[in-house]
Design a protein around this motif. Structure first.
Motif, PDB file in Angstrom:
ATOM      1  N   ASN A 190       9.372  -2.994   6.174  1.00 47.23           N
ATOM      2  CA  ASN A 190      10.185  -3.859   5.614  1.00 47.23           C
ATOM      3  C   ASN A 190       9.954  -5.422   5.889  1.00 47.23           C
ATOM      4  N   ALA A 191       9.711  -5.738   7.179  1.00 48.05           N
ATOM      5  CA  ALA A 191       9.593  -6.979   7.616  1.00 48.05           C
ATOM      6  C   ALA A 191       7.971  -7.509   6.878  1.00 48.05           C
ATOM      7  N   ALA A 192       7.229  -6.417   6.992  1.00 45.00           N
ATOM      8  CA  ALA A 192       5.901  -6.818   6.302  1.00 45.00           C
ATOM      9  C   ALA A 192       5.917  -7.023   4.833  1.00 45.00           C
ATOM     10  N   GLU A 193       6.735  -6.429   4.163  1.00 40.06           N
ATOM     11  CA  GLU A 193       6.992  -6.443   2.699  1.00 40.06           C
ATOM     12  C   GLU A 193       7.722  -7.836   2.532  1.00 40.06           C
ATOM     13  N   PRO A 197       0.877  -1.093  -0.017  1.00 39.91           N
ATOM     14  CA  PRO A 197      -0.074  -0.022  -0.141  1.00 39.91           C
ATOM     15  C   PRO A 197       0.934   1.264  -0.101  1.00 39.91           C
ATOM     16  N   GLU A 198       0.249   2.233  -0.795  1.00 43.39           N
ATOM     17  CA  GLU A 198       0.961   3.614  -0.541  1.00 43.39           C
ATOM     18  C   GLU A 198       1.233   4.196   0.857  1.00 43.39           C
ATOM     19  N   ASP A 199       0.254   4.068   1.685  1.00 43.32           N
ATOM     20  CA  ASP A 199       0.380   4.223   3.224  1.00 43.32           C
ATOM     21  C   ASP A 199       1.561   3.566   3.789  1.00 43.32           C
ATOM     22  N   PRO A 200       2.954   4.253   4.320  1.00 43.49           N
ATOM     23  CA  PRO A 200       3.922   3.648   4.779  1.00 43.49           C
ATOM     24  C   PRO A 200       3.567   3.264   6.235  1.00 43.49           C
ATOM     25  N   THR A 201       2.543   3.633   6.699  1.00 45.69           N
ATOM     26  CA  THR A 201       2.285   3.280   8.553  1.00 45.69           C
ATOM     27  C   THR A 201       1.449   1.599   8.053  1.00 45.69           C
ATOM     28  N   VAL A 202       1.185   1.023   7.147  1.00 43.11           N
ATOM     29  CA  VAL A 202       0.579  -0.115   7.074  1.00 43.11           C
ATOM     30  C   VAL A 202       1.609  -1.348   7.199  1.00 43.11           C
ATOM     31  N   GLN A 203       1.420  -1.930   8.289  1.00 39.73           N
ATOM     32  CA  GLN A 203       2.467  -2.977   8.633  1.00 39.73           C
ATOM     33  C   GLN A 203       2.089  -4.265   9.035  1.00 39.73           C
ATOM     34  N   SER A 204       1.112  -4.602   8.636  1.00 37.86           N
ATOM     35  CA  SER A 204       0.274  -5.767   9.064  1.00 37.86           C
ATOM     36  C   SER A 204      -0.406  -6.605   7.722  1.00 37.86           C
ATOM     37  N   LEU A 205      -0.546  -7.860   7.720  1.00 34.28           N
ATOM     38  CA  LEU A 205      -1.088  -8.757   6.876  1.00 34.28           C
ATOM     39  C   LEU A 205      -2.326  -9.389   7.298  1.00 34.28           C
ATOM     40  N   PHE A 206      -3.178  -9.664   6.695  1.00 33.52           N
ATOM     41  CA  PHE A 206      -4.504 -10.303   7.047  1.00 33.52           C
ATOM     42  C   PHE A 206      -4.609 -11.916   6.549  1.00 33.52           C
ATOM     43  N   LEU A 207      -4.615 -12.661   7.187  1.00 31.02           N
ATOM     44  CA  LEU A 207      -4.742 -14.267   6.982  1.00 31.02           C
ATOM     45  C   LEU A 207      -6.169 -14.794   7.121  1.00 31.02           C
ATOM     46  N   THR A 208      -6.394 -15.316   6.009  1.00 32.80           N
ATOM     47  CA  THR A 208      -7.843 -16.122   6.293  1.00 32.80           C
ATOM     48  C   THR A 208      -8.186 -16.893   4.931  1.00 32.80           C
ATOM     49  N   PRO A 209      -8.838 -18.206   5.042  1.00 34.68           N
ATOM     50  CA  PRO A 209      -9.371 -18.867   6.211  1.00 34.68           C
ATOM     51  C   PRO A 209      -8.171 -19.813   7.198  1.00 34.68           C
ATOM     52  N   LEU A 210      -8.260 -19.602   8.232  1.00 39.86           N
ATOM     53  CA  LEU A 210      -7.367 -20.572   9.103  1.00 39.86           C
ATOM     54  C   LEU A 210      -8.061 -21.410   9.448  1.00 39.86           C
ATOM     55  N   PRO A 211      -7.218 -22.634   9.844  1.00 38.71           N
ATOM     56  CA  PRO A 211      -7.842 -23.932  10.376  1.00 38.71           C
ATOM     57  C   PRO A 211      -8.623 -23.634  11.714  1.00 38.71           C
ATOM     58  N   GLN A 212      -9.655 -24.471  11.871  1.00 39.02           N
ATOM     59  CA  GLN A 212     -10.654 -24.451  13.005  1.00 39.02           C
ATOM     60  C   GLN A 212      -9.751 -24.465  14.363  1.00 39.02           C
ATOM     61  N   ASN A 213      -8.827 -25.185  14.239  1.00 38.29           N
ATOM     62  CA  ASN A 213      -8.104 -25.557  15.623  1.00 38.29           C
ATOM     63  C   ASN A 213      -6.721 -24.685  15.440  1.00 38.29           C
ATOM     64  N   ALA A 214      -6.648 -23.392  14.925  1.00 37.56           N
ATOM     65  CA  ALA A 214      -5.602 -22.545  15.189  1.00 37.56           C
ATOM     66  C   ALA A 214      -5.764 -21.646  16.217  1.00 37.56           C
ATOM     67  N   THR A 215      -4.909 -21.420  16.925  1.00 37.35           N
ATOM     68  CA  THR A 215      -4.712 -20.466  18.035  1.00 37.35           C
ATOM     69  C   THR A 215      -3.743 -19.461  17.833  1.00 37.35           C
ATOM     70  N   GLU A 216      -3.417 -18.394  18.720  1.00 38.21           N
ATOM     71  CA  GLU A 216      -2.628 -17.459  18.634  1.00 38.21           C
ATOM     72  C   GLU A 216      -1.238 -17.951  18.512  1.00 38.21           C
ATOM     73  N   ASP A 217      -0.976 -18.893  19.542  1.00 37.63           N
ATOM     74  CA  ASP A 217       0.242 -19.519  19.607  1.00 37.63           C
ATOM     75  C   ASP A 217       0.516 -20.198  18.328  1.00 37.63           C
ATOM     76  N   SER A 218      -0.191 -21.025  17.962  1.00 36.35           N
ATOM     77  CA  SER A 218       0.047 -21.897  16.588  1.00 36.35           C
ATOM     78  C   SER A 218       0.205 -20.852  15.433  1.00 36.35           C
ATOM     79  N   ILE A 219      -0.510 -19.932  15.349  1.00 34.21           N
ATOM     80  CA  ILE A 219      -0.278 -18.842  14.111  1.00 34.21           C
ATOM     81  C   ILE A 219       0.852 -18.419  14.313  1.00 34.21           C
ATOM     82  N   ARG A 220       1.480 -17.936  15.358  1.00 34.31           N
ATOM     83  CA  ARG A 220       2.682 -17.114  15.640  1.00 34.31           C
ATOM     84  C   ARG A 220       3.729 -18.233  15.318  1.00 34.31           C
ATOM     85  N   ALA A 221       3.578 -19.334  15.639  1.00 36.20           N
ATOM     86  CA  ALA A 221       4.783 -20.596  15.423  1.00 36.20           C
ATOM     87  C   ALA A 221       4.930 -20.697  13.882  1.00 36.20           C
TER      88      ALA A 221
END
Length: 335
Positions: free
Chosen positions: A279-282, A221-245
């Protein structure tokens, strides 16, 4: 009595033929090579090795090997151009697609020790890079990026420095190319062996990966403050810890410290991955351009929305600390 072996040469490479890709070898089936044992130190592990030098074809420049065979086998790359032998890609691009983390030390203290240890693990004509179990998203990325035909343009002579100064008087007899050099500020003009070998800060790989991400709709995106990515659809059993891992495992060029937070919304089977830098997001977007492989399924990836323009209906998304409402809205829009 036979002469005593020189203990200083223990572990040094002696070989009869180099490990080369088809492009570097050239189109001529009758290549004549010169060979010099222990003629140069390896560009990565600094151990002396056997140098081969040859002309790949009419109008090409003389080429030579720049790394030893042990280092070439560890990464499954050509000894001259340092490109992957199977896909014809830079190490950084291949390792990003396969989620391979480099284990080789980059310091001068440990690199020779590492190469000697790995040498004992290498079987004849085999590499330590295994590509047998590859997810569908990674396989699709490699198939689209891979170069199957030789690219002999890489064997052209170097640029003529006298022509760049306007002082070359040899005309068509000059063995060098009469073209103006690239801008010194161009990243492609600044490359080195160690970065290309270890798959870090490689401008050629960055250009390839960013171009692929653009074809998949993941243009930053042109906005340099955007530093996040959106993931979907995740498995039913996904948790915050499993996503991070899973995210850390799938990003060989990044570390856990590059992830600021993970906002998981189990109701919509989605999550925001907020990074500490743009940079990490890109880099993550380039690695997941075809989707994120997760136990046989492919998770879709999009850039988040810009907070500054969210009220105006812009479809971009920046870092979020709560993120639940934003994730639900993104999930509805993705359906």
């Amino acid at each position: 009595m036979p002469p005593k072996a020189d203990i200083n040469k223990a572990g040094w490479e002696q070989s009869d033929f180099p490990i080369l890709c088809e492009t570097c070898l050239g189109p001529n089936p009758f290549v004549r090579m010169s060979k010099q044992e222990f003629g140069r130190e390896c560009g990565t592990c600094a151990r002396p090795f056997t140098i081969f030098r040859w002309n790949p074809g009419e109008g090409g420049r003389f080429k030579s090997t720049v790394i030893c065979q042990t280092c070439a086998k560890i990464k499954n790359i050509c000894q001259t151009c340092l490109l992957d032998l199977q896909f014809g890609l830079p190490v950084q691009a291949r390792d990003t697609a396969l989620a391979i983390k480099s284990e080789a030390p980059t310091s001068e203290v440990n690199r020779e020790w590492y190469a000697q240890n790995q040498d004992g693990k290498l079987a004849a004509n085999e590499s330590l890079v295994k590509t047998g179990r590859v997810g569908s998203a990674a396989k699709d990325m490699l198939q689209q990026l891979a170069r199957s035909d030789p690219y002999y343009k890489r064997n052209r002579p170097h640029l003529c420095s006298f022509f760049a100064k306007g002082e070359c008087n040899r005309g068509t007899e000059c063995p060098y190319r009469h073209e103006m050099p690239q801008d010194k500020d161009d990243p492609l003009a600044r490359q080195n062996i160690k970065d290309r070998y270890h798959g870090r800060n490689d401008p050629v790989a960055r250009k390839i990966m960013s171009g692929y991400a653009a074809t998949k709709g993941l243009v930053p995106p042109e906005d340099p403050t955007v530093q996040s990515l959106f993931l979907t659809p995740l498995p039913q059993n996904a948790t915050e810890d499993s996503i991070r891992a899973r995210v850390v495992q799938a990003l060989p060029l990044l570390s856990p410290s590059d992830i600021r937070s993970v906002v998981h919304v189990s109701k919509s089977r989605s999550a925001f991955i907020n990074f500490t830098s743009r940079n990490a997001a890109e880099r993550a977007a380039e690695a997941w351009a075809g989707g994120l492989d997760w136990d046989g399924a492919v998770v879709g990836v999009k850039w988040g929305r810009s907070k500054n323009r969210a009220g105006a209906g812009n479809a971009a998304a920046g870092p979020s600390t709560s993120g639940a409402k934003e994730a639900e809205e993104e999930a509805v829009a993705a359906e």
